[in-house]
Design a protein around this motif. Structure first.
Motif, PDB file in Angstrom:
ATOM      1  N   LEU A 125       0.860  -1.141   0.093  1.00 43.99           N
ATOM      2  CA  LEU A 125      -0.032   0.060   0.020  1.00 43.99           C
ATOM      3  C   LEU A 125       0.840   1.239  -0.036  1.00 43.99           C
ATOM      4  N   ASP A 126       1.934   1.291   0.654  1.00 44.02           N
ATOM      5  CA  ASP A 126       3.021   2.514   0.889  1.00 44.02           C
ATOM      6  C   ASP A 126       3.317   2.683  -0.854  1.00 44.02           C
TER       7      ASP A 126
ATOM      8  N   TRP B 285       1.916   1.886  -3.647  1.00 48.16           N
ATOM      9  CA  TRP B 285       1.122   2.213  -4.381  1.00 48.16           C
ATOM     10  C   TRP B 285       0.707   3.798  -4.024  1.00 48.16           C
ATOM     11  N   LYS B 286       0.642   4.254  -2.920  1.00 54.10           N
ATOM     12  CA  LYS B 286       0.587   5.522  -2.432  1.00 54.10           C
ATOM     13  C   LYS B 286       1.445   6.507  -2.819  1.00 54.10           C
TER      14      LYS B 286
ATOM     15  N   TYR C 299       0.835   6.974  -6.418  1.00 56.41           N
ATOM     16  CA  TYR C 299      -0.188   7.763  -6.574  1.00 56.41           C
ATOM     17  C   TYR C 299       0.165   9.310  -6.498  1.00 56.41           C
ATOM     18  N   GLU C 300       0.638   9.579  -5.275  1.00 53.38           N
ATOM     19  CA  GLU C 300       1.240  10.975  -4.999  1.00 53.38           C
ATOM     20  C   GLU C 300       2.227  11.353  -5.870  1.00 53.38           C
TER      21      GLU C 300
END
Length: 101
Positions: free
Chosen positions: A86-87, A89-90, A93-94
């Motif tokens: 998740l980190d 992907w985050k 995305y950012e």
């Protein structure tokens, strides 16, 4: 929310999981690294243990002793891997949203 991922909404649970990804850790060291009070750390550890994500040595029913050691279970390690994904992907995305290369 199905599965243990819902514990990530519990205050400081992710930080405790993150520290435990490095291996078995004592209560005092967990306190130092997470900057949690005895009360809050014991509370978080109980939630994580109740979900089957963390195991501790010795008795810590009332108040974990300073030398009590904690480690992630197999399920806890799987959750830590999911959080790491998740980190990633985050961050991607950012970068995308902010227009970074």
């Amino acid at each position: 929310m199905p599965g243990p991922l819902h514990v990530t909404g519990y205050r400081k649970a992710v930080e405790v999981i993150d520290v435990l990804t490095e291996g078995e850790t004592g209560f005092t060291e967990l306190r130092r690294r997470t900057r949690l009070s005895r009360h809050w750390l014991a509370r978080v550890l109980r939630v994580l243990a109740a979900e089957g994500l963390v195991r501790g040595t010795g008795s810590w029913d009332e108040r974990p002793a300073p030398d009590t050691r904690f480690a992630l279970t197999g399920e806890g390690r799987c959750l830590a891997d999911e959080l790491a994904d998740l980190d990633v992907w985050k961050a991607l995305y950012e970068n995308y949203v902010n227009g970074a290369n």
